[in-house]
Design a protein around this motif. Structure first.
Motif, PDB file in Angstrom:
ATOM      1  N   VAL A 196       0.874  -1.168   0.000  1.00 19.50           N
ATOM      2  CA  VAL A 196       0.000   0.000   0.000  1.00 19.50           C
ATOM      3  C   VAL A 196       0.910   1.215   0.000  1.00 19.50           C
ATOM      4  N   VAL A 197       0.733   2.121  -0.959  1.00 18.47           N
ATOM      5  CA  VAL A 197       1.583   3.307  -1.052  1.00 18.47           C
ATOM      6  C   VAL A 197       0.864   4.487  -0.411  1.00 18.47           C
ATOM      7  N   VAL A 198       1.514   5.057   0.601  1.00 22.46           N
ATOM      8  CA  VAL A 198       1.000   6.232   1.300  1.00 22.46           C
ATOM      9  C   VAL A 198       2.137   7.239   1.373  1.00 22.46           C
ATOM     10  N   GLU A 199       1.888   8.432   0.884  1.00 17.56           N
ATOM     11  CA  GLU A 199       2.880   9.510   0.885  1.00 17.56           C
ATOM     12  C   GLU A 199       4.209   9.052   0.268  1.00 17.56           C
ATOM     13  N   GLY A 200       4.115   8.246  -0.781  1.00 21.73           N
ATOM     14  CA  GLY A 200       5.291   7.792  -1.505  1.00 21.73           C
ATOM     15  C   GLY A 200       6.025   6.614  -0.887  1.00 21.73           C
TER      16      GLY A 200
END
Length: 93
Positions: free
Chosen positions: A18-22
């Motif tokens: 899961v990508v969050v804030e890069g």
């Protein structure tokens, strides 16, 4: 497939990040638990909650606080529950 590599070793591998804030958050089960060492470090994010850290040990070298996770993320960040992200020179590719 996304991998996290440090000191020449693959420490995490998954096709379910899961990508969050890069940052790629890997499922905890996709991370090599043998390289994770406990840390007392914490930090606070206003919308994700309180992060806890692990240091990483590979072949006798330690990367202090190079992995983080949210043990109890706020509801806005529920998708990163039971997931770990990396920084401090850990290559995610």
């Amino acid at each position: 497939m996304v991998e996290a590599v440090w000191n020449g070793a693959v420490i995490a591998r998954s096709d379910d990040t899961v990508v969050v804030e890069g940052n790629h958050y890997f499922p905890r089960a996709a991370v090599d638990a043998a390289v994770l060492k406990p840390s007392a470090t914490t930090s606070v994010c206003g919308w994700k909650g309180t992060a806890s850290y692990h240091s990483i040990e590979v072949d006798g070298k330690t990367n202090t606080d190079a992995a983080w996770y949210y043990p109890e993320p706020k509801s806005a960040a529920a998708e990163i529950a039971d997931r770990i992200a990396f920084w401090k020179g850990v290559q995610v590719r």
